[in-house]
Every structure is written in structure tokens, then in C-alpha cells.
Design a protein around this motif. Structure first.
Motif, PDB file in Angstrom:
ATOM      1  N   LYS A  87       6.974  -0.804  -4.131  1.00  0.00           N
ATOM      2  CA  LYS A  87       5.530  -1.045  -4.173  1.00  0.00           C
ATOM      3  C   LYS A  87       5.011  -1.439  -2.789  1.00  0.00           C
ATOM      4  O   LYS A  87       3.973  -0.955  -2.342  1.00  0.00           O
ATOM      5  CB  LYS A  87       5.216  -2.136  -5.188  1.00  0.00           C
ATOM      6  CG  LYS A  87       3.739  -2.379  -5.378  1.00  0.00           C
ATOM      7  CD  LYS A  87       3.486  -3.402  -6.471  1.00  0.00           C
ATOM      8  CE  LYS A  87       1.997  -3.608  -6.646  1.00  0.00           C
ATOM      9  NZ  LYS A  87       1.712  -4.565  -7.708  1.00  0.00           N
ATOM     10  N   ARG A  88       5.736  -2.305  -2.090  1.00  0.00           N
ATOM     11  CA  ARG A  88       5.290  -2.730  -0.765  1.00  0.00           C
ATOM     12  C   ARG A  88       5.363  -1.566   0.235  1.00  0.00           C
ATOM     13  O   ARG A  88       4.455  -1.372   1.034  1.00  0.00           O
ATOM     14  CB  ARG A  88       6.129  -3.899  -0.260  1.00  0.00           C
ATOM     15  CG  ARG A  88       5.592  -4.470   1.046  1.00  0.00           C
ATOM     16  CD  ARG A  88       6.340  -5.725   1.430  1.00  0.00           C
ATOM     17  NE  ARG A  88       6.190  -6.727   0.402  1.00  0.00           N
ATOM     18  CZ  ARG A  88       5.752  -7.964   0.605  1.00  0.00           C
ATOM     19  NH1 ARG A  88       5.430  -8.348   1.806  1.00  0.00           N
ATOM     20  NH2 ARG A  88       5.659  -8.810  -0.384  1.00  0.00           N
ATOM     21  N   LEU A  89       6.434  -0.777   0.182  1.00  0.00           N
ATOM     22  CA  LEU A  89       6.557   0.378   1.074  1.00  0.00           C
ATOM     23  C   LEU A  89       5.426   1.370   0.819  1.00  0.00           C
ATOM     24  O   LEU A  89       4.818   1.886   1.759  1.00  0.00           O
ATOM     25  CB  LEU A  89       7.911   1.057   0.900  1.00  0.00           C
ATOM     26  CG  LEU A  89       8.158   2.290   1.765  1.00  0.00           C
ATOM     27  CD1 LEU A  89       8.039   1.962   3.257  1.00  0.00           C
ATOM     28  CD2 LEU A  89       9.523   2.888   1.463  1.00  0.00           C
ATOM     29  N   THR A  90       5.118   1.600  -0.454  1.00  0.00           N
ATOM     30  CA  THR A  90       4.008   2.495  -0.808  1.00  0.00           C
ATOM     31  C   THR A  90       2.700   1.976  -0.220  1.00  0.00           C
ATOM     32  O   THR A  90       1.900   2.740   0.329  1.00  0.00           O
ATOM     33  CB  THR A  90       3.902   2.625  -2.338  1.00  0.00           C
ATOM     34  OG1 THR A  90       5.082   3.255  -2.822  1.00  0.00           O
ATOM     35  CG2 THR A  90       2.693   3.426  -2.756  1.00  0.00           C
ATOM     36  N   GLY A 116      -6.968  11.160  -3.964  1.00  0.00           N
ATOM     37  CA  GLY A 116      -5.708  11.775  -4.370  1.00  0.00           C
ATOM     38  C   GLY A 116      -4.566  11.603  -3.385  1.00  0.00           C
ATOM     39  O   GLY A 116      -3.460  12.073  -3.638  1.00  0.00           O
ATOM     40  N   VAL A 117      -4.787  10.942  -2.269  1.00  0.00           N
ATOM     41  CA  VAL A 117      -3.721  10.742  -1.295  1.00  0.00           C
ATOM     42  C   VAL A 117      -2.865   9.567  -1.745  1.00  0.00           C
ATOM     43  O   VAL A 117      -3.372   8.505  -2.070  1.00  0.00           O
ATOM     44  CB  VAL A 117      -4.289  10.487   0.123  1.00  0.00           C
ATOM     45  CG1 VAL A 117      -3.177  10.157   1.098  1.00  0.00           C
ATOM     46  CG2 VAL A 117      -5.063  11.697   0.592  1.00  0.00           C
ATOM     47  N   ARG A 118      -1.552   9.800  -1.780  1.00  0.00           N
ATOM     48  CA  ARG A 118      -0.596   8.770  -2.167  1.00  0.00           C
ATOM     49  C   ARG A 118       0.476   8.679  -1.076  1.00  0.00           C
ATOM     50  O   ARG A 118       0.500   9.490  -0.158  1.00  0.00           O
ATOM     51  CB  ARG A 118       0.066   9.126  -3.496  1.00  0.00           C
ATOM     52  CG  ARG A 118      -0.917   9.375  -4.618  1.00  0.00           C
ATOM     53  CD  ARG A 118      -0.252   9.782  -5.942  1.00  0.00           C
ATOM     54  NE  ARG A 118       1.075  10.321  -5.874  1.00  0.00           N
ATOM     55  CZ  ARG A 118       1.394  11.621  -5.955  1.00  0.00           C
ATOM     56  NH1 ARG A 118       0.446  12.517  -6.079  1.00  0.00           N
ATOM     57  NH2 ARG A 118       2.639  12.021  -5.912  1.00  0.00           N
ATOM     58  N   ALA A 119       1.359   7.725  -1.207  1.00  0.00           N
ATOM     59  CA  ALA A 119       2.443   7.575  -0.231  1.00  0.00           C
ATOM     60  C   ALA A 119       3.247   8.868  -0.128  1.00  0.00           C
ATOM     61  O   ALA A 119       3.651   9.278   0.961  1.00  0.00           O
ATOM     62  CB  ALA A 119       3.345   6.411  -0.603  1.00  0.00           C
ATOM     63  N   HIS A 120       3.472   9.527  -1.248  1.00  0.00           N
ATOM     64  CA  HIS A 120       4.251  10.771  -1.242  1.00  0.00           C
ATOM     65  C   HIS A 120       3.525  11.890  -0.483  1.00  0.00           C
ATOM     66  O   HIS A 120       4.153  12.858  -0.058  1.00  0.00           O
ATOM     67  CB  HIS A 120       4.557  11.216  -2.673  1.00  0.00           C
ATOM     68  CG  HIS A 120       5.496  12.369  -2.771  1.00  0.00           C
ATOM     69  ND1 HIS A 120       6.839  12.252  -2.482  1.00  0.00           N
ATOM     70  CD2 HIS A 120       5.297  13.659  -3.088  1.00  0.00           C
ATOM     71  CE1 HIS A 120       7.418  13.433  -2.636  1.00  0.00           C
ATOM     72  NE2 HIS A 120       6.502  14.301  -3.008  1.00  0.00           N
ATOM     73  N   SER A 121       2.226  11.744  -0.261  1.00  0.00           N
ATOM     74  CA  SER A 121       1.463  12.756   0.472  1.00  0.00           C
ATOM     75  C   SER A 121       1.961  12.913   1.903  1.00  0.00           C
ATOM     76  O   SER A 121       1.720  13.948   2.525  1.00  0.00           O
ATOM     77  CB  SER A 121      -0.021  12.383   0.495  1.00  0.00           C
ATOM     78  OG  SER A 121      -0.531  12.261  -0.802  1.00  0.00           O
TER      79      SER A 121
END
Length: 119
Positions: free
Chosen positions: A35-38, A59-64
Motif C-alpha cells: 500500500k505504501r509503495l503504491t 484511471g492511472v494506478r501504480a501499475h500504470s
């Protein structure tokens, strides 16, 4: 190179086998939560938009970051074959279907190309 520097600077204080660790306060050198890294990744993505007075894209997320990185690599001359090899994809289909992004927005392109920012 940045990752090697990070490992060197933090290795002596690690209290975990995890690569990414927290800093400061009572959690220093403990394993970094997903969660913190995200949260940190999303801050890094959103910061240039805020500095430029632009709205953060929906729609932008950490995986983006994966799609942004490989699309930027492609549009800067890295071959699809090299991208697939480094990402451990056996065929370009997954890259084309899931990660190839439209990088025509000039602001996004300048952010990912390493434009200078006051951070």
C-alpha cells in the motif's frame, strides 16, 4: 544504476530481506508495504501534473508505470523484441494489447522523456 545506489545506501540498516524498505520514524528499515509503495508510485506519477497545474489523468494506478515505461521505450527507439525480452514476454501480443499506450499527449511525453522539473 539508481537501484544499485539505493541497495548500497540502505543495505547496512535493513531489518528485512525485502528490497524496498521504509525510511524515517519508527518504521525505518522495515519492509515497505504494498500500500505504501503504491502511494509513493502514484505520488511520483501525479507530481509533475500538479506542478504544471494539470489535472491528474483518471484511471492511472501504480501499475500504470509499466505501460508508461514500455511505451516510452518503444517511442524512443527500443525495439518491440528488446522490450519483450526485458519484460519476459514471449510474444509482443501482451504488450500491444495491455501496455502500449498513446503517448501523443505532449505533457505526458515530456514528463516521461525526462523534462526538467522543480522537485
Amino acid at each position: 544504476m539508481v537501484l544499485a545506489c539505493y541497495v548500497e545506501l540502505t543495505a547496512s540498516s535493513w531489518r528485512t530481506e525485502q528490497l524496498f524498505v521504509c525510511f524515517g520514524g519508527g518504521v525505518a528499515s522495515k519492509a515497505l508495504s504494498k500500500k505504501r509503495l503504491t502511494g509513493w508510485l502514484c505520488e511520483c506519477i501525479s507530481h509533475p501534473y500538479g506542478q504544471a497545474g494539470r489535472a491528474f489523468p483518471t484511471g492511472v494506478r501504480a501499475h500504470s508505470t509499466r505501460g508508461m515505461a514500455v511505451s516510452t521505450a518503444l517511442f524512443n527507439g527500443v525495439s518491440v523484441e528488446d522490450i519483450c525480452r526485458v519484460a519476459s514476454w514471449s510474444t509482443p501480443g501482451l504488450f500491444i494489447r495491455s501496455y502500449l499506450l498513446d503517448m501523443s499527449d505532449s505533457f505526458s511525453s515530456s514528463v516521461l522523456a525526462g523534462a526538467t522539473h522543480d522537485w
